[in-house]
Design a protein around this motif. Structure first.
Motif, mmCIF file in Angstrom:
data_model
loop_
_atom_site.group_PDB
_atom_site.id
_atom_site.type_symbol
_atom_site.label_atom_id
_atom_site.label_comp_id
_atom_site.label_asym_id
_atom_site.label_seq_id
_atom_site.Cartn_x
_atom_site.Cartn_y
_atom_site.Cartn_z
ATOM 1 N N GLY A 19 0.819 -1.210 0.000
ATOM 2 C CA GLY A 19 0.000 0.000 0.000
ATOM 3 C C GLY A 19 0.852 1.258 0.000
ATOM 4 O O GLY A 19 0.558 2.221 -0.719
ATOM 5 N N ALA A 20 1.912 1.245 0.803
ATOM 6 C CA ALA A 20 2.796 2.406 0.862
ATOM 7 C C ALA A 20 3.547 2.593 -0.456
ATOM 8 O O ALA A 20 3.746 3.733 -0.918
ATOM 9 C CB ALA A 20 3.786 2.251 2.011
ATOM 10 N N MET A 21 3.949 1.494 -1.084
ATOM 11 C CA MET A 21 4.656 1.593 -2.368
ATOM 12 C C MET A 21 3.722 2.118 -3.455
ATOM 13 O O MET A 21 4.128 2.927 -4.308
ATOM 14 C CB MET A 21 5.250 0.242 -2.750
ATOM 15 N N GLY A 22 2.478 1.687 -3.417
ATOM 16 C CA GLY A 22 1.504 2.221 -4.365
ATOM 17 C C GLY A 22 1.284 3.708 -4.164
ATOM 18 O O GLY A 22 1.102 4.465 -5.131
ATOM 19 N N ALA A 23 1.318 4.151 -2.901
ATOM 20 C CA ALA A 23 1.157 5.577 -2.614
ATOM 21 C C ALA A 23 2.317 6.379 -3.197
ATOM 22 O O ALA A 23 2.128 7.498 -3.703
ATOM 23 C CB ALA A 23 1.064 5.799 -1.103
ATOM 24 N N VAL A 24 3.520 5.824 -3.146
ATOM 25 C CA VAL A 24 4.665 6.491 -3.771
ATOM 26 C C VAL A 24 4.431 6.604 -5.278
ATOM 27 O O VAL A 24 4.695 7.642 -5.896
ATOM 28 C CB VAL A 24 5.972 5.728 -3.477
ATOM 29 N N GLY A 25 3.906 5.534 -5.867
ATOM 30 C CA GLY A 25 3.610 5.568 -7.297
ATOM 31 C C GLY A 25 2.591 6.644 -7.642
ATOM 32 O O GLY A 25 2.723 7.337 -8.660
ATOM 33 N N ARG A 26 1.586 6.801 -6.796
ATOM 34 C CA ARG A 26 0.580 7.839 -7.058
ATOM 35 C C ARG A 26 1.193 9.230 -6.917
ATOM 36 O O ARG A 26 0.841 10.148 -7.666
ATOM 37 C CB ARG A 26 -0.611 7.656 -6.109
ATOM 38 N N TRP A 27 2.106 9.387 -5.973
ATOM 39 C CA TRP A 27 2.815 10.665 -5.813
ATOM 40 C C TRP A 27 3.616 10.983 -7.072
ATOM 41 O O TRP A 27 3.625 12.110 -7.563
ATOM 42 C CB TRP A 27 3.733 10.560 -4.593
ATOM 43 N N ILE A 28 4.277 9.960 -7.615
ATOM 44 C CA ILE A 28 5.035 10.148 -8.854
ATOM 45 C C ILE A 28 4.090 10.489 -10.005
ATOM 46 O O ILE A 28 4.362 11.391 -10.807
ATOM 47 C CB ILE A 28 5.846 8.877 -9.186
ATOM 48 N N SER A 29 2.977 9.779 -10.081
ATOM 49 C CA SER A 29 2.021 9.998 -11.168
ATOM 50 C C SER A 29 1.526 11.436 -11.185
ATOM 51 O O SER A 29 1.365 12.046 -12.255
ATOM 52 C CB SER A 29 0.849 9.031 -11.027
ATOM 53 N N GLU A 30 1.281 12.001 -10.009
ATOM 54 C CA GLU A 30 0.826 13.388 -9.921
ATOM 55 C C GLU A 30 1.864 14.334 -10.522
ATOM 56 O O GLU A 30 1.514 15.332 -11.160
ATOM 57 C CB GLU A 30 0.568 13.765 -8.460
ATOM 58 N N ARG A 31 3.109 14.011 -10.342
ATOM 59 C CA ARG A 31 4.176 14.904 -10.810
ATOM 60 C C ARG A 31 4.527 14.688 -12.274
ATOM 61 O O ARG A 31 5.311 15.449 -12.844
ATOM 62 C CB ARG A 31 5.397 14.719 -9.914
ATOM 63 N N LEU A 32 3.962 13.656 -12.879
ATOM 64 C CA LEU A 32 4.145 13.451 -14.321
ATOM 65 C C LEU A 32 3.186 14.278 -15.151
ATOM 66 O O LEU A 32 3.410 14.470 -16.344
ATOM 67 C CB LEU A 32 3.942 11.969 -14.675
ATOM 68 N N ARG A 33 2.123 14.741 -14.530
ATOM 69 C CA ARG A 33 1.113 15.472 -15.284
ATOM 70 C C ARG A 33 1.649 16.828 -15.708
ATOM 71 O O ARG A 33 2.353 17.494 -14.931
ATOM 72 C CB ARG A 33 -0.143 15.660 -14.434
ATOM 73 N N PRO A 34 1.342 17.262 -16.924
ATOM 74 C CA PRO A 34 1.811 18.572 -17.395
ATOM 75 C C PRO A 34 1.322 19.688 -16.474
ATOM 76 O O PRO A 34 0.187 19.642 -15.958
ATOM 77 C CB PRO A 34 1.182 18.698 -18.795
ATOM 78 N N ALA A 35 2.179 20.656 -16.240
ATOM 79 C CA ALA A 35 1.781 21.793 -15.398
ATOM 80 C C ALA A 35 0.632 22.555 -16.030
ATOM 81 O O ALA A 35 0.570 22.728 -17.237
ATOM 82 C CB ALA A 35 2.984 22.715 -15.203
ATOM 83 N N GLY A 36 -0.305 23.006 -15.178
ATOM 84 C CA GLY A 36 -1.449 23.776 -15.670
ATOM 85 C C GLY A 36 -2.559 22.914 -16.173
ATOM 86 O O GLY A 36 -3.556 23.427 -16.623
#
Length: 245
Positions: A228-245
């Motif tokens: 669960g914690a590793m998946g949360a790290v993945g979601r954190w990374i996914s958020e930062r992959l999204r284009p700004a704006g």
């Protein structure tokens, strides 16, 4: 950049097989090893757990096919056959040449590890292993062709149970970008160990990561909490992959 105890050396289970893949790719590109050379498994190579070659009828595979099996299924038999052909000293040498001092493949895969054997299949730190993935993505591990080969093998990994679970990819078919995301990763599992290193690319950026977890399996089953914690790290990374704006 985010980090937590990134320089702690831990057992990395099958993650260290990446260093064997790096040496195989270097040997292919230099001509030291023909990708089509046929390699035979022996009784000494046979081990249980991860992989497919142990249940296949075919006793001989090409060196390159062994690399694909390692990338896709962390194949233990293919690892042992390939490492035997390359030589563990050669794998260690390329690891040291790349500047990694706390990470590496220590041994072949064994069903039972005794006091006469290295204490783990591999070890590593999050700092070094994330750096390895970042350098692969930039084409800086030995050379650009070597880096591309290794990333290709890691791009067919079917284990997306850890950090990779957050990206919504088909574990059996994600060689091409899906939803604008491309992932190449290597995982490692053992009793009390879960690890996932990779590079995930979005529309305009790439993020390299290494998430390593180790706990005392005698102290209770923490697998679900860790995943669960590793998946949360993945979601954190996914958020930062999204284009700004």
């Amino acid at each position: 950049m985010a980090a937590h105890q990134a320089d702690v050396v831990v057992s990395a289970a099958s993650i260290g097989k990446v260093f064997a893949l790096v040496e195989a790719a270097r040997a292919f590109e230099s001509g030291d090893l023909d990708p089509g050379e046929l390699l035979s498994r022996t009784v000494d190579d046979l081990v249980a757990d991860s992989g497919l070659w142990q249940v296949l009828r075919q006793p001989v595979l090409s060196a390159e096919d062994a690399c694909w099996l390692i990338g896709a299924a962390s194949d233990n038999v293919a690892t042992n056959v390939l490492v035997r052909r390359l030589g563990l000293d050669a794998v260690r040498a390329v690891t040291q040449t790349l500047g990694f001092t706390d990470s590496g493949l220590l041994d072949r895969v064994r069903d039972e590890r005794g006091p006469e054997h290295p204490p783990a299949l591999s070890v590593g730190t999050a700092t070094e292993l994330s750096d390895l993935m970042a350098r692969l993505s930039r084409g800086e591990v030995v050379s650009a062709p070597v880096s591309r080969r290794v990333l290709g093998w890691l791009g067919v990994n079917t284990d997306l149970s850890m950090v990779g679970s957050a990206f919504g990819l088909d574990p059996l078919a994600h060689r091409e970008a899906d939803r604008g995301v491309r992932l190449a990763n290597k995982t490692g599992t053992d009793a009390g160990i879960r690890g996932d290193i990779g590079v995930v690319s979005g529309p305009d950026r790439a993020i390299a990561y290494a998430v390593l977890a180790q706990w005392d399996p005698e102290g209770g089953d923490r697998r679900d909490d860790v995943l669960g914690a590793m998946g949360a790290v993945g979601r954190w990374i996914s958020e930062r992959l999204r284009p700004a704006g």
